[in-house]
Design a protein around this motif. Structure first.
Motif, PDB file in Angstrom:
ATOM      1  N   GLU A 112       0.072  11.362  -5.232  1.00  0.00           N
ATOM      2  CA  GLU A 112       1.313  11.025  -4.522  1.00  0.00           C
ATOM      3  C   GLU A 112       1.112   9.896  -3.522  1.00  0.00           C
ATOM      4  OE1 GLU A 112       4.529  13.118  -1.449  1.00  0.00           O
ATOM      5  OE2 GLU A 112       3.175  14.362  -2.638  1.00  0.00           O
ATOM      6  N   LEU A 113       0.010   9.924  -2.811  1.00  0.00           N
ATOM      7  CA  LEU A 113      -0.215   8.928  -1.765  1.00  0.00           C
ATOM      8  C   LEU A 113      -0.825   7.649  -2.323  1.00  0.00           C
ATOM      9  CD1 LEU A 113       0.046   8.529   1.303  1.00  0.00           C
ATOM     10  CD2 LEU A 113      -2.311   9.314   1.518  1.00  0.00           C
ATOM     11  N   GLU A 114      -1.780   7.799  -3.222  1.00  0.00           N
ATOM     12  CA  GLU A 114      -2.500   6.643  -3.751  1.00  0.00           C
ATOM     13  C   GLU A 114      -1.805   6.014  -4.953  1.00  0.00           C
ATOM     14  OE1 GLU A 114      -5.071   5.448  -2.223  1.00  0.00           O
ATOM     15  OE2 GLU A 114      -5.195   7.072  -0.756  1.00  0.00           O
ATOM     16  N   GLY A 115      -0.914   6.765  -5.588  1.00  0.00           N
ATOM     17  CA  GLY A 115      -0.201   6.222  -6.735  1.00  0.00           C
ATOM     18  C   GLY A 115      -1.020   6.182  -8.005  1.00  0.00           C
ATOM     19  N   ASN A 139      -5.784  15.828   1.402  1.00  0.00           N
ATOM     20  CA  ASN A 139      -4.965  16.901   0.844  1.00  0.00           C
ATOM     21  C   ASN A 139      -3.596  17.004   1.500  1.00  0.00           C
ATOM     22  OD1 ASN A 139      -6.978  17.821  -0.977  1.00  0.00           O
ATOM     23  ND2 ASN A 139      -7.999  18.916   0.688  1.00  0.00           N
ATOM     24  N   TRP A 140      -3.534  16.662   2.786  1.00  0.00           N
ATOM     25  CA  TRP A 140      -2.293  16.823   3.536  1.00  0.00           C
ATOM     26  C   TRP A 140      -1.707  15.466   3.904  1.00  0.00           C
ATOM     27  CZ3 TRP A 140      -0.441  21.692   3.729  1.00  0.00           C
ATOM     28  CH2 TRP A 140      -1.347  22.727   3.503  1.00  0.00           C
ATOM     29  N   SER A 141      -0.412  15.439   4.122  1.00  0.00           N
ATOM     30  CA  SER A 141       0.281  14.193   4.437  1.00  0.00           C
ATOM     31  C   SER A 141      -0.307  13.555   5.697  1.00  0.00           C
ATOM     32  CB  SER A 141       1.775  14.461   4.648  1.00  0.00           C
ATOM     33  OG  SER A 141       1.972  15.375   5.712  1.00  0.00           O
TER      34      SER A 141
END
Length: 220
Positions: free
Chosen positions: A167-170, A179-181
């Motif tokens: 989700e974060l790295e795409g 692991n967490w936002s």
């Protein structure tokens, strides 16, 4: 050889026709629901949307796959049962030919699933639809207070949310990914929002949120 395109096969008109066929069946114990949860697919627009409006059924769009996890899991089980037979038959056919065995096997497998006891309910789906209320069992062992006994998060609790793979790295998840936002959010009504109100617009279960205490936010 080009693969045949499946685009346009599952249309809103076909989905609407199937719904009418199901609910007009005198043997069907189901009645028109007050609310239906669907994904963002185009097959749930057009004729389908018009049909639901005629029967006063409200349509709610799922914001993520986890919101319709039960349906996705059922589709996965159904596909496994169907295509193990399908693949076995196609191995015996010449390459250009494809088996249509799944069409014949589909009602047989669905009937088997509807009459199989589920772990979540402890009864079969056919028994469940006859009841006015159905209570699901805990999916995991109880190691602490859950449900009504669990401490609920309150308005303005500061939280981090659990990131989905990539989700974060795409891209695919790596061992070095967090692991967490990376940002802190607060709970406002039923949505997760940050101070600028541009947080993720999706639902979370309690285990996907980490409460942050004694945090000093930068001055506005």
């Amino acid at each position: 050889m080009d693969k045949p395109s499946l685009e346009g096969i599952l249309t809103s008109a076909i989905v609407a026709k199937v719904f009418v066929k199901i609910f007009n069946n005198l043997k069907c114990l189901l009645t028109w629901s007050k609310l239906l949860l669907t994904d963002m697919g185009s097959e749930f627009k057009g004729s389908y949307k018009k049909l639901m409006k005629e029967h006063d059924v409200k349509i709610q769009k799922a914001s993520s796959k986890s919101s319709i996890g039960i349906v996705e899991r059922f589709n996965r089980i159904l596909a496994k049962k169907l295509f193990c037979i399908q693949d076995a038959q196609e191995l015996l056919l010449p390459l250009p030919k494809r088996s249509r065995a799944w069409v014949k096997n589909l009602p047989i497998i669905i009937n088997d699933l509807n009459n199989s006891v589920t772990q979540l309910l402890g009864i079969t789906p056919n028994e469940a639809i006859k009841k006015k209320f159905v209570y699901a069992k805990a999916s995991k062992p109880k190691y602490g207070p859950i449900g009504y006994n669990e401490i609920r998060l309150i308005y303005n609790d500061l939280v981090l949310y659990l990131l989905k793979p990539g989700e974060l790295e795409g891209r695919r998840r790596h061992a070095t990914n967090i692991n967490w936002s990376p940002q802190i959010y607060y709970i406002h009504e039923s949505l997760i929002e940050d101070i600028n109100r541009n947080g993720p617009k999706q639902s979370f279960v309690r285990e996907e949120l980490q409460v942050i205490k004694d945090v000093q936010l930068p001055p506005q």
